[in-house]
Design an enzyme around this catalytic site. Sequence first.
Site, PDB file in Angstrom:
ATOM      1  N   LYS A   1      -7.129  -9.204  -4.399  1.00  0.00           N
ATOM      2  CA  LYS A   1      -5.767  -9.165  -4.946  1.00  0.00           C
ATOM      3  C   LYS A   1      -5.523 -10.278  -5.973  1.00  0.00           C
ATOM      4  O   LYS A   1      -6.293 -11.245  -6.063  1.00  0.00           O
ATOM      5  CB  LYS A   1      -4.769  -9.270  -3.791  1.00  0.00           C
ATOM      6  CG  LYS A   1      -4.801  -8.061  -2.834  1.00  0.00           C
ATOM      7  CD  LYS A   1      -3.710  -8.175  -1.765  1.00  0.00           C
ATOM      8  CE  LYS A   1      -3.708  -6.963  -0.841  1.00  0.00           C
ATOM      9  NZ  LYS A   1      -2.606  -7.043   0.163  1.00  0.00           N
TER      10      LYS A   1
ATOM     11  N   TYR B   1       0.282   2.312  -3.256  1.00  0.00           N
ATOM     12  CA  TYR B   1       0.984   1.855  -2.040  1.00  0.00           C
ATOM     13  C   TYR B   1       2.127   2.783  -1.635  1.00  0.00           C
ATOM     14  O   TYR B   1       3.024   2.370  -0.894  1.00  0.00           O
ATOM     15  CB  TYR B   1       1.480   0.422  -2.229  1.00  0.00           C
ATOM     16  CG  TYR B   1       0.425  -0.631  -1.946  1.00  0.00           C
ATOM     17  CD1 TYR B   1      -0.138  -0.763  -0.674  1.00  0.00           C
ATOM     18  CD2 TYR B   1       0.000  -1.506  -2.942  1.00  0.00           C
ATOM     19  CE1 TYR B   1      -1.107  -1.729  -0.409  1.00  0.00           C
ATOM     20  CE2 TYR B   1      -0.966  -2.484  -2.678  1.00  0.00           C
ATOM     21  CZ  TYR B   1      -1.506  -2.582  -1.397  1.00  0.00           C
ATOM     22  OH  TYR B   1      -2.458  -3.542  -1.128  1.00  0.00           O
TER      23      TYR B   1
ATOM     24  N   PHE C   1       9.461  -4.547   1.631  1.00  0.00           N
ATOM     25  CA  PHE C   1       8.689  -5.376   0.700  1.00  0.00           C
ATOM     26  C   PHE C   1       7.969  -4.555  -0.370  1.00  0.00           C
ATOM     27  O   PHE C   1       7.180  -5.100  -1.141  1.00  0.00           O
ATOM     28  CB  PHE C   1       7.683  -6.238   1.475  1.00  0.00           C
ATOM     29  CG  PHE C   1       6.764  -5.437   2.370  1.00  0.00           C
ATOM     30  CD1 PHE C   1       5.649  -4.785   1.871  1.00  0.00           C
ATOM     31  CD2 PHE C   1       7.035  -5.334   3.732  1.00  0.00           C
ATOM     32  CE1 PHE C   1       4.814  -4.049   2.683  1.00  0.00           C
ATOM     33  CE2 PHE C   1       6.191  -4.589   4.568  1.00  0.00           C
ATOM     34  CZ  PHE C   1       5.081  -3.948   4.028  1.00  0.00           C
TER      35      PHE C   1
ATOM     36  N   ARG D   1     -12.262  -5.025   7.943  1.00  0.00           N
ATOM     37  CA  ARG D   1     -10.974  -5.525   8.427  1.00  0.00           C
ATOM     38  C   ARG D   1     -11.163  -6.778   9.295  1.00  0.00           C
ATOM     39  O   ARG D   1     -10.312  -7.670   9.298  1.00  0.00           O
ATOM     40  CB  ARG D   1     -10.211  -4.421   9.156  1.00  0.00           C
ATOM     41  CG  ARG D   1      -9.765  -3.321   8.169  1.00  0.00           C
ATOM     42  CD  ARG D   1      -8.942  -2.232   8.814  1.00  0.00           C
ATOM     43  NE  ARG D   1      -7.620  -2.668   9.215  1.00  0.00           N
ATOM     44  CZ  ARG D   1      -6.562  -2.737   8.408  1.00  0.00           C
ATOM     45  NH1 ARG D   1      -6.671  -2.417   7.132  1.00  0.00           N
ATOM     46  NH2 ARG D   1      -5.397  -3.109   8.869  1.00  0.00           N
TER      47      ARG D   1
ATOM     48  N   THR E   1      -3.233  -9.502   8.747  1.00  0.00           N
ATOM     49  CA  THR E   1      -2.408  -9.387   7.537  1.00  0.00           C
ATOM     50  C   THR E   1      -1.732 -10.714   7.193  1.00  0.00           C
ATOM     51  O   THR E   1      -1.731 -11.137   6.035  1.00  0.00           O
ATOM     52  CB  THR E   1      -1.321  -8.312   7.754  1.00  0.00           C
ATOM     53  OG1 THR E   1      -1.958  -7.114   8.205  1.00  0.00           O
ATOM     54  CG2 THR E   1      -0.554  -8.032   6.468  1.00  0.00           C
TER      55      THR E   1
ATOM     56  N   ARG F   1      -8.671 -14.138   5.001  1.00  0.00           N
ATOM     57  CA  ARG F   1      -7.242 -14.465   4.921  1.00  0.00           C
ATOM     58  C   ARG F   1      -6.947 -15.852   5.502  1.00  0.00           C
ATOM     59  O   ARG F   1      -6.080 -16.557   4.988  1.00  0.00           O
ATOM     60  CB  ARG F   1      -6.413 -13.366   5.578  1.00  0.00           C
ATOM     61  CG  ARG F   1      -6.317 -12.138   4.663  1.00  0.00           C
ATOM     62  CD  ARG F   1      -5.791 -10.942   5.388  1.00  0.00           C
ATOM     63  NE  ARG F   1      -5.446  -9.848   4.471  1.00  0.00           N
ATOM     64  CZ  ARG F   1      -5.233  -8.608   4.879  1.00  0.00           C
ATOM     65  NH1 ARG F   1      -5.319  -8.297   6.165  1.00  0.00           N
ATOM     66  NH2 ARG F   1      -4.925  -7.670   3.995  1.00  0.00           N
TER      67      ARG F   1
ATOM     68  N   ASN G   1      -1.997 -12.079   0.261  1.00  0.00           N
ATOM     69  CA  ASN G   1      -3.007 -12.257   1.298  1.00  0.00           C
ATOM     70  C   ASN G   1      -4.423 -11.886   0.851  1.00  0.00           C
ATOM     71  O   ASN G   1      -5.260 -11.506   1.655  1.00  0.00           O
ATOM     72  CB  ASN G   1      -2.589 -11.532   2.579  1.00  0.00           C
ATOM     73  CG  ASN G   1      -2.446 -10.039   2.395  1.00  0.00           C
ATOM     74  OD1 ASN G   1      -2.624  -9.533   1.293  1.00  0.00           O
ATOM     75  ND2 ASN G   1      -2.149  -9.329   3.472  1.00  0.00           N
TER      76      ASN G   1
ATOM     77  N   HIS H   1      -7.248  -6.372   0.268  1.00  0.00           N
ATOM     78  CA  HIS H   1      -6.825  -5.120   0.907  1.00  0.00           C
ATOM     79  C   HIS H   1      -8.070  -4.433   1.433  1.00  0.00           C
ATOM     80  O   HIS H   1      -9.118  -4.478   0.788  1.00  0.00           O
ATOM     81  CB  HIS H   1      -6.150  -4.187  -0.113  1.00  0.00           C
ATOM     82  CG  HIS H   1      -6.084  -2.762   0.369  1.00  0.00           C
ATOM     83  ND1 HIS H   1      -5.066  -2.315   1.179  1.00  0.00           N
ATOM     84  CD2 HIS H   1      -6.929  -1.716   0.206  1.00  0.00           C
ATOM     85  CE1 HIS H   1      -5.295  -1.027   1.468  1.00  0.00           C
ATOM     86  NE2 HIS H   1      -6.422  -0.656   0.887  1.00  0.00           N
TER      87      HIS H   1
ATOM     88  N   GLU I   1      -8.553   6.470  -0.956  1.00  0.00           N
ATOM     89  CA  GLU I   1      -8.441   5.259  -1.773  1.00  0.00           C
ATOM     90  C   GLU I   1      -9.662   5.079  -2.675  1.00  0.00           C
ATOM     91  O   GLU I   1      -9.532   4.612  -3.803  1.00  0.00           O
ATOM     92  CB  GLU I   1      -8.244   4.037  -0.862  1.00  0.00           C
ATOM     93  CG  GLU I   1      -6.873   4.058  -0.183  1.00  0.00           C
ATOM     94  CD  GLU I   1      -6.651   2.881   0.765  1.00  0.00           C
ATOM     95  OE1 GLU I   1      -5.568   2.819   1.370  1.00  0.00           O
ATOM     96  OE2 GLU I   1      -7.553   2.029   0.910  1.00  0.00           O
TER      97      GLU I   1
HETATM   98  P1  GTP Z   1      -3.790  -3.990   3.542  1.00  0.00           P
HETATM   99  O1  GTP Z   1      -5.252  -4.076   3.784  1.00  0.00           O
HETATM  100  O2  GTP Z   1      -3.382  -4.677   2.272  1.00  0.00           O
HETATM  101  O3  GTP Z   1      -3.219  -2.605   3.673  1.00  0.00           O
HETATM  102  O4  GTP Z   1      -3.165  -4.915   4.656  1.00  0.00           O
HETATM  103  P2  GTP Z   1      -2.798  -4.557   6.126  1.00  0.00           P
HETATM  104  O5  GTP Z   1      -3.250  -3.179   6.494  1.00  0.00           O
HETATM  105  O6  GTP Z   1      -3.275  -5.700   6.935  1.00  0.00           O
HETATM  106  O7  GTP Z   1      -1.211  -4.606   6.060  1.00  0.00           O
HETATM  107  P3  GTP Z   1      -0.145  -3.421   5.855  1.00  0.00           P
HETATM  108  O8  GTP Z   1      -0.831  -2.143   5.529  1.00  0.00           O
HETATM  109  O9  GTP Z   1       0.798  -3.468   7.003  1.00  0.00           O
HETATM  110  O10 GTP Z   1       0.644  -3.964   4.589  1.00  0.00           O
HETATM  111  C1  GTP Z   1       0.117  -3.740   3.302  1.00  0.00           C
HETATM  112  C2  GTP Z   1       0.302  -4.972   2.461  1.00  0.00           C
HETATM  113  O11 GTP Z   1       1.693  -5.171   2.258  1.00  0.00           O
HETATM  114  C3  GTP Z   1      -0.181  -6.279   3.088  1.00  0.00           C
HETATM  115  O12 GTP Z   1      -1.537  -6.546   2.892  1.00  0.00           O
HETATM  116  C4  GTP Z   1       0.674  -7.300   2.361  1.00  0.00           C
HETATM  117  O13 GTP Z   1       0.124  -7.615   1.089  1.00  0.00           O
HETATM  118  C5  GTP Z   1       1.976  -6.560   2.169  1.00  0.00           C
HETATM  119  N1  GTP Z   1       2.930  -6.926   3.220  1.00  0.00           N
HETATM  120  C6  GTP Z   1       2.909  -6.591   4.541  1.00  0.00           C
HETATM  121  N2  GTP Z   1       3.942  -7.130   5.199  1.00  0.00           N
HETATM  122  C7  GTP Z   1       4.640  -7.848   4.266  1.00  0.00           C
HETATM  123  C8  GTP Z   1       5.809  -8.642   4.306  1.00  0.00           C
HETATM  124  O14 GTP Z   1       6.440  -8.821   5.352  1.00  0.00           O
HETATM  125  N3  GTP Z   1       6.213  -9.215   3.130  1.00  0.00           N
HETATM  126  C9  GTP Z   1       5.538  -9.028   1.954  1.00  0.00           C
HETATM  127  N4  GTP Z   1       5.977  -9.611   0.822  1.00  0.00           N
HETATM  128  N5  GTP Z   1       4.425  -8.289   1.872  1.00  0.00           N
HETATM  129  C10 GTP Z   1       3.989  -7.715   3.006  1.00  0.00           C
HETATM  130 MG    MG Z   2      -2.844  -1.400   5.357  1.00  0.00          MG
END
Ligand code: GTP
Ligand code: MG
Length: 138
Positions: free
Chosen positions: A9, A49, A57, A85, A91, A102, A112, A115, A126
């Site tokens: 990212k 997304y 968010f 993962r 996350t 992370r 973070n 992805h 994807e």
């Molecule tokens: P990904 O691998 O990026 O999909 O991460 P994840 O599966 O661990 O998290 P999730 O799918 O729940 O959320 C997708 C992405 O949204 C995260 O990686 C973060 O970059 C962002 N995100 C999640 N929660 C928050 C939040 O509370 N605030 C903000 N600003 N971004 C968030």
């Molecule tokens: Mg995710």
Amino acid sequence: TERTLSIIKPDATNRNLTGKINAKFEDAGLRIVAQKRIKLSMEQAGKFYEVHKERPFYGELCEFMASAPVVVQVLEGDNAIAKNREVMGATNPANAEPGTIRKEFALSVGENSVHGSDAPETAAQEIAFFFSGLELVG
Ligand code: GTP
Ligand code: MG
């Protein structure tokens, strides 16, 4: 063997961490079988997304992902989705295990660093979003 879509990212590309993050993947036995550095438009980030579009968010997430170049890549290996993962960590970096990407590099739950796809169906979708079959070199 399995494939997953990974994105390094903007917070990580901005800090020149691509090589260090790739070393984590390779050390875990994941092979980078496709990789390119691109700058997403807001429209492309929004489409990628789309599953999160109802979340509070979403706008912030899309703006962040379109704010600077990202590195999109396909990782291959045994249980690549789960393994990736695991290497990424939770996350929210505050909850991530020591040694994970992370934990070491992420700035916040939003910024973070990486992805990774979360299931075989989303991985296939994807990967197809960013790569043609010809670009995958196992
Ligand atoms: P990904 O691998 O990026 O999909 O991460 P994840 O599966 O661990 O998290 P999730 O799918 O729940 O959320 C997708 C992405 O949204 C995260 O990686 C973060 O970059 C962002 N995100 C999640 N929660 C928050 C939040 O509370 N605030 C903000 N600003 N971004 C968030
Ligand atoms: Mg995710």
